[in-house]
Design a protein around this motif. Sequence first.
Motif, PDB file in Angstrom:
ATOM      1  N   ASP A  37     -34.158 -36.965  49.445  1.00 10.45           N
ATOM      2  CA  ASP A  37     -34.965 -36.859  50.662  1.00 10.45           C
ATOM      3  C   ASP A  37     -34.785 -38.163  51.452  1.00 10.45           C
ATOM      4  OD1 ASP A  37     -37.055 -36.943  52.564  1.00 10.45           O
ATOM      5  OD2 ASP A  37     -38.265 -35.572  51.355  1.00 10.45           O
ATOM      6  N   ASP A  38     -34.070 -38.062  52.591  1.00 10.02           N
ATOM      7  CA  ASP A  38     -33.790 -39.259  53.395  1.00 10.02           C
ATOM      8  C   ASP A  38     -35.067 -39.884  53.955  1.00 10.02           C
ATOM      9  OD1 ASP A  38     -30.926 -39.402  53.250  1.00 10.02           O
ATOM     10  OD2 ASP A  38     -30.869 -37.577  54.456  1.00 10.02           O
ATOM     11  N   ALA A  39     -36.025 -39.034  54.341  1.00  9.99           N
ATOM     12  CA  ALA A  39     -37.253 -39.551  54.946  1.00  9.99           C
ATOM     13  C   ALA A  39     -38.088 -40.331  53.930  1.00  9.99           C
ATOM     14  CB  ALA A  39     -38.066 -38.411  55.539  1.00  9.99           C
ATOM     15  N   ARG A  40     -38.161 -39.826  52.716  1.00 13.24           N
ATOM     16  CA  ARG A  40     -38.979 -40.467  51.689  1.00 13.24           C
ATOM     17  C   ARG A  40     -38.177 -41.397  50.781  1.00 13.24           C
ATOM     18  NH1 ARG A  40     -42.503 -35.142  49.768  1.00 13.24           N
ATOM     19  NH2 ARG A  40     -43.608 -34.854  51.756  1.00 13.24           N
ATOM     20  N   GLN A  42     -36.193 -40.585  48.338  1.00 10.65           N
ATOM     21  CA  GLN A  42     -36.636 -40.137  47.018  1.00 10.65           C
ATOM     22  C   GLN A  42     -35.689 -39.073  46.465  1.00 10.65           C
ATOM     23  OE1 GLN A  42     -40.308 -37.561  46.702  1.00 10.65           O
ATOM     24  NE2 GLN A  42     -41.138 -39.443  45.823  1.00 10.65           N
ATOM     25  N   TRP A  43     -35.337 -39.239  45.183  1.00 10.55           N
ATOM     26  CA  TRP A  43     -34.531 -38.238  44.493  1.00 10.55           C
ATOM     27  C   TRP A  43     -35.443 -37.256  43.763  1.00 10.55           C
ATOM     28  CZ3 TRP A  43     -29.444 -37.156  44.625  1.00 10.55           C
ATOM     29  CH2 TRP A  43     -28.575 -38.114  45.158  1.00 10.55           C
ATOM     30  N   SER A  44     -34.983 -36.014  43.659  1.00  9.21           N
ATOM     31  CA  SER A  44     -35.771 -35.008  42.944  1.00  9.21           C
ATOM     32  C   SER A  44     -34.842 -34.005  42.271  1.00  9.21           C
ATOM     33  CB  SER A  44     -36.715 -34.278  43.898  1.00  9.21           C
ATOM     34  OG  SER A  44     -35.972 -33.510  44.835  1.00  9.21           O
ATOM     35  N   TYR A  45     -35.393 -33.331  41.257  1.00  8.33           N
ATOM     36  CA  TYR A  45     -34.748 -32.170  40.653  1.00  8.33           C
ATOM     37  C   TYR A  45     -35.561 -30.941  41.068  1.00  8.33           C
ATOM     38  CZ  TYR A  45     -31.540 -34.499  37.372  1.00  8.33           C
ATOM     39  OH  TYR A  45     -30.507 -35.212  36.801  1.00  8.33           O
ATOM     40  N   GLY A  46     -34.865 -29.929  41.538  1.00  3.35           N
ATOM     41  CA  GLY A  46     -35.534 -28.697  41.919  1.00  3.35           C
ATOM     42  C   GLY A  46     -34.851 -27.498  41.297  1.00  3.35           C
ATOM     43  N   TRP A  47     -35.653 -26.511  40.889  1.00  3.09           N
ATOM     44  CA  TRP A  47     -35.096 -25.293  40.316  1.00  3.09           C
ATOM     45  C   TRP A  47     -36.132 -24.172  40.431  1.00  3.09           C
ATOM     46  CZ3 TRP A  47     -37.222 -29.302  37.781  1.00  3.09           C
ATOM     47  CH2 TRP A  47     -38.177 -29.063  36.795  1.00  3.09           C
ATOM     48  N   THR A  48     -35.711 -22.948  40.127  1.00  9.61           N
ATOM     49  CA  THR A  48     -36.587 -21.787  40.218  1.00  9.61           C
ATOM     50  C   THR A  48     -36.778 -21.168  38.843  1.00  9.61           C
ATOM     51  OG1 THR A  48     -35.844 -21.313  42.462  1.00  9.61           O
ATOM     52  CG2 THR A  48     -36.909 -19.512  41.279  1.00  9.61           C
ATOM     53  N   ASP A  70     -38.115 -42.804  38.610  1.00 10.09           N
ATOM     54  CA  ASP A  70     -39.050 -42.320  39.657  1.00 10.09           C
ATOM     55  C   ASP A  70     -38.662 -40.942  40.154  1.00 10.09           C
ATOM     56  OD1 ASP A  70     -37.793 -44.537  39.709  1.00 10.09           O
ATOM     57  OD2 ASP A  70     -38.091 -45.194  41.685  1.00 10.09           O
ATOM     58  N   LEU A  71     -37.965 -40.174  39.366  1.00  8.86           N
ATOM     59  CA  LEU A  71     -37.498 -38.849  39.790  1.00  8.86           C
ATOM     60  C   LEU A  71     -38.671 -37.871  39.932  1.00  8.86           C
ATOM     61  CD1 LEU A  71     -34.711 -37.433  40.279  1.00  8.86           C
ATOM     62  CD2 LEU A  71     -34.870 -36.612  37.923  1.00  8.86           C
ATOM     63  N   VAL A  72     -38.618 -37.058  40.970  1.00  9.89           N
ATOM     64  CA  VAL A  72     -39.642 -36.030  41.199  1.00  9.89           C
ATOM     65  C   VAL A  72     -39.103 -34.702  40.681  1.00  9.89           C
ATOM     66  CG1 VAL A  72     -40.951 -34.759  42.941  1.00  9.89           C
ATOM     67  CG2 VAL A  72     -40.604 -37.224  43.184  1.00  9.89           C
ATOM     68  N   TYR A  73     -39.949 -33.937  39.987  1.00 10.31           N
ATOM     69  CA  TYR A  73     -39.536 -32.652  39.414  1.00 10.31           C
ATOM     70  C   TYR A  73     -40.311 -31.527  40.092  1.00 10.31           C
ATOM     71  CZ  TYR A  73     -37.675 -35.696  35.760  1.00 10.31           C
ATOM     72  OH  TYR A  73     -37.001 -36.676  35.079  1.00 10.31           O
ATOM     73  N   ARG A  74     -39.587 -30.521  40.588  1.00 16.51           N
ATOM     74  CA  ARG A  74     -40.237 -29.407  41.281  1.00 16.51           C
ATOM     75  C   ARG A  74     -39.690 -28.075  40.764  1.00 16.51           C
ATOM     76  NH1 ARG A  74     -38.943 -32.761  45.804  1.00 16.51           N
ATOM     77  NH2 ARG A  74     -40.795 -33.809  46.657  1.00 16.51           N
ATOM     78  N   ARG A  75     -40.552 -27.318  40.103  1.00 17.80           N
ATOM     79  CA  ARG A  75     -40.165 -25.958  39.695  1.00 17.80           C
ATOM     80  C   ARG A  75     -40.831 -24.966  40.624  1.00 17.80           C
ATOM     81  NH1 ARG A  75     -41.356 -22.484  34.151  1.00 17.80           N
ATOM     82  NH2 ARG A  75     -43.504 -22.661  34.872  1.00 17.80           N
TER      83      ARG A  75
END
Length: 250
Positions: A37-40, A42-48, A70-75
């Motif tokens: 995320d360029d604005a934040r 911030q790196w994240s992992y995303g999956w469904t 500091d990785l963000v995780y989003r399921r």
Amino acid sequence: MAAPKNRSARLNRIASELNKKYDLDWQRSEHIDAEYDDARHQWSYGWTDGPTVEQVRRAARKMDREVTEDLVYRRELSQKTVALGAIRLAMAPTARRDARDRPSVTPSDVEELWRTVSKPRPRDAREEAMAAAIVSEANGDRGRNWASGYDLCRLVQEKGLAVFLRRAGVELTPIERLTDRYASSPASLAWSHQLVPMTALEAFSAVQADTNAKPQAVADALTLLPDLHAALDKAAADLQARLQDKTSAA
């Protein structure tokens, strides 16, 4: 603190290993992707669907603690999984109720239901067909995957489950067919919203009282005889025990 070297490559390598570890299906969008995320900044992992957030977090940190610090995780949950969760919540005996005494189902409830469940899946073909029917109606003619979690939960809460069970095209059991035909309030509400059938005695009595009952209804009622006999035998045994207790106490 300085950013880890080669973070993008290292995160993508870990994601690839996680996808293999959990055997994630690319066609179902289960695969884990590293995103920035360029604005934040911030790196994240995303999956469904797929594994839980905690599972992925633990496995990723074990592979490379520095780069995942500091990785963000989003399921995310697919429409089918949200619909499946709404079905489970609506059918729960302890389901919360709204002002009209219908099971209350919200997207946050569904999220919490699946929070610790890895790869949520239907229990059987009936549950899968019901979830598909809910998703189909929620999307209507607006295109695939248009509906939100709120749309899916609202459909279940407002229309109940019986309508989607019928649309799913699965065969009802004899007691379910009789309940669908004869249930009146409050049994009708319990059936239409939570798929709770009438008791065998209630269903049998309804057919017995209907002098114009169709042959299928009569045949369904006759299949309930073993359950009726068992219920009556138990009731008789309970009464006999009560009589003996009162006689002994006298």
